[in-house]
Write a protein that holds these residues in place. Structure first.
Motif, short mmCIF file in Angstrom:
data_model
loop_
_atom_site.label_atom_id
_atom_site.label_comp_id
_atom_site.label_asym_id
_atom_site.label_seq_id
_atom_site.Cartn_x
_atom_site.Cartn_y
_atom_site.Cartn_z
N GLU A 122 8.20 8.22 16.03
CA GLU A 122 9.24 7.69 15.16
C GLU A 122 9.23 6.17 15.19
N PRO A 123 9.91 5.52 14.24
CA PRO A 123 9.95 4.05 14.25
C PRO A 123 10.57 3.50 15.53
N THR A 124 9.98 2.46 16.05
CA THR A 124 10.51 1.79 17.24
C THR A 124 11.85 1.13 16.94
N PHE A 125 11.96 0.58 15.73
CA PHE A 125 13.16 -0.17 15.33
C PHE A 125 13.88 0.64 14.26
N LYS A 126 14.83 1.43 14.70
CA LYS A 126 15.42 2.45 13.83
C LYS A 126 16.28 1.87 12.71
N ASN A 127 16.77 0.66 12.89
CA ASN A 127 17.62 0.04 11.87
C ASN A 127 16.85 -0.90 10.95
N ALA A 128 15.54 -0.94 11.12
CA ALA A 128 14.74 -1.93 10.39
C ALA A 128 14.07 -1.33 9.17
N VAL A 129 13.89 -2.18 8.17
CA VAL A 129 13.00 -1.89 7.05
C VAL A 129 11.62 -2.41 7.44
N TYR A 130 10.61 -1.57 7.26
CA TYR A 130 9.23 -1.96 7.53
C TYR A 130 8.56 -2.35 6.22
N TRP A 131 7.91 -3.52 6.22
CA TRP A 131 7.34 -4.06 4.99
C TRP A 131 5.82 -4.10 5.04
N SER A 132 5.19 -3.45 4.06
CA SER A 132 3.77 -3.58 3.80
C SER A 132 3.64 -3.91 2.32
N ASN A 133 2.48 -3.64 1.72
CA ASN A 133 2.38 -3.71 0.27
C ASN A 133 1.59 -2.50 -0.21
N GLU A 134 1.82 -2.12 -1.44
CA GLU A 134 1.32 -0.84 -1.92
C GLU A 134 -0.21 -0.77 -1.91
N ASP A 135 -0.88 -1.86 -2.26
CA ASP A 135 -2.34 -1.85 -2.28
C ASP A 135 -2.90 -1.65 -0.87
N HIS A 136 -2.36 -2.40 0.10
CA HIS A 136 -2.87 -2.25 1.47
C HIS A 136 -2.52 -0.89 2.04
N ASP A 180 7.60 -16.61 2.21
CA ASP A 180 6.75 -16.23 1.09
C ASP A 180 5.47 -15.62 1.66
N PHE A 181 4.60 -15.10 0.80
CA PHE A 181 3.41 -14.42 1.28
C PHE A 181 2.17 -14.88 0.53
N LEU A 182 1.10 -15.04 1.29
CA LEU A 182 -0.24 -15.22 0.74
C LEU A 182 -0.98 -13.91 0.97
N PHE A 183 -1.59 -13.36 -0.08
CA PHE A 183 -2.34 -12.11 0.03
C PHE A 183 -3.83 -12.43 0.04
N VAL A 184 -4.53 -11.93 1.06
CA VAL A 184 -5.96 -12.23 1.21
C VAL A 184 -6.73 -10.93 1.42
N ASP A 185 -7.99 -10.94 1.01
CA ASP A 185 -8.77 -9.70 0.93
C ASP A 185 -10.04 -9.69 1.77
N GLY A 186 -10.36 -10.77 2.45
CA GLY A 186 -11.62 -10.81 3.18
C GLY A 186 -11.66 -9.93 4.41
N HIS A 187 -10.60 -9.98 5.21
CA HIS A 187 -10.56 -9.19 6.44
C HIS A 187 -10.32 -7.71 6.13
N THR A 188 -9.33 -7.46 5.33
CA THR A 188 -8.99 -6.12 4.86
C THR A 188 -8.24 -6.30 3.56
N ASP A 189 -8.11 -5.25 2.79
CA ASP A 189 -7.52 -5.39 1.46
C ASP A 189 -6.05 -5.76 1.53
N LYS A 190 -5.70 -6.87 0.89
CA LYS A 190 -4.32 -7.34 0.73
C LYS A 190 -3.59 -7.51 2.06
N GLN A 191 -4.26 -8.18 3.01
CA GLN A 191 -3.55 -8.64 4.20
C GLN A 191 -2.47 -9.63 3.77
N MET A 192 -1.28 -9.52 4.37
CA MET A 192 -0.15 -10.38 4.01
C MET A 192 -0.01 -11.49 5.05
N ILE A 193 -0.08 -12.73 4.60
CA ILE A 193 0.07 -13.89 5.47
C ILE A 193 1.44 -14.51 5.20
#
Length: 281
Positions: A122-136, A180-193
């Protein structure tokens, strides 16, 4: 806004894998290897107090993997994710948001834990929203053979099943007022910086776009990167911006240096200064 460095311990990876085609005689000057050719790397996360939000960026490797898995990575050090959060004065339940730069196990493993009787993850942080992006997320959910060993289903799918997962829109407004976020693709698809506005400064959580000071020269690319030529292009563009806009790079994997700045020299991009984050807060 307040920033807290969250140390989660160290691990080891093969030096050749971490520097790709660069000869050992060059990379060992900044990252000396042991007798097994392994270099020590940090798993350094960042906790951001911003108004009523408490935002954690990345979570380290976690502790739910078995010994057979963990022995390959030689985990060491006294710090853990939870101990460091407590040391900063907070509990797991205080975390409101978790930004996962990408879903490789050393960045998101601490996002989930076993329940008390080890019957469910289960999530470690039960009250948190976890953020990724759909492509990654799609990239990680159906992994390619190159990254399959880094995208572990037990780290990923429980977040979606919990209902705590949301996506940052690549072409949409950021959900955070100071990040804000920079999205980069070299390491893996749509890494969020994450790019963090802090008291007139721009602090960049560099993740695997820049693992360490030793990776600043443009050709110094990890063999783990899925698109090394794109990594080189992304680094060059990023460093050009970093110099013109005075970025401070927060280094997730450098075992010695927390932060750095870069400069352009006759030999190309090189480190300018290294320092602790607290020195600029």
């Amino acid at each position: 806004m307040n920033l807290h460095v969250i140390n989660t311990g160290f691990f080891k990876l093969d030096g050749g894998a971490m520097f790709g085609v660069v000869p050992k005689t060059l990379w060992q000057k900044t990252n000396p290897a042991d007798e097994k050719n392994l270099c020590t790397w940090a798993m350094r996360c960042l906790l951001i107090e911003d108004g009523n939000k408490l935002i954690l960026i990345d979570t380290g490797i976690g502790d739910k993997q078995d010994d057979n898995f963990l022995r390959h990575y030689y985990l060491h050090g006294e710090d853990t994710l939870i101990k460091s959060i407590h040391k900063a004065g907070f509990s797991e339940n205080d975390i409101t948001d978790v930004i996962l730069t990408h879903l490789h196990f050393d960045h998101c493993g601490g996002a989930t834990v076993y329940n008390k009787d080890r019957t469910k993850i289960e999530p470690t942080f039960k009250n948190a929203v976890y953020w990724s992006n759909e492509d990654h997320w799609k990239w990680a959910s159906i992994p390619n053979p190159r990254e399959k060993a880094s995208f572990l289903k037990e780290n990923i799918f429980p977040l979606r099943e919990s209902g705590n997962l949301e996506f940052v829109g690549i072409r949409e407004e950021t959900p955070f007022r100071s990040i804000d976020f920079l999205f980069v693709d070299g390491h893996t698809d749509k890494q969020m910086i994450p790019l963090i506005e802090y008291k007139g400064k721009k602090i960049v959580f560099a993740a695997d776009l820049l693992p360490s000071v030793g990776h600043i020269p443009i050709p110094y690319i990890m063999a783990y990167d899925t698109r090394p030529l794109i990594s080189m292009q992304e680094k060059e563009l990023f460093f050009t911006d970093a110099i013109s806009k005075d970025y401070i790079m927060f280094l997730e994997h450098d075992s010695v240096h927390e932060c750095c700045t870069v400069q352009e020299t006759e030999k190309g991009f090189r480190v300018k200064d290294t320092f602790k984050l607290k020195e600029v807060l």
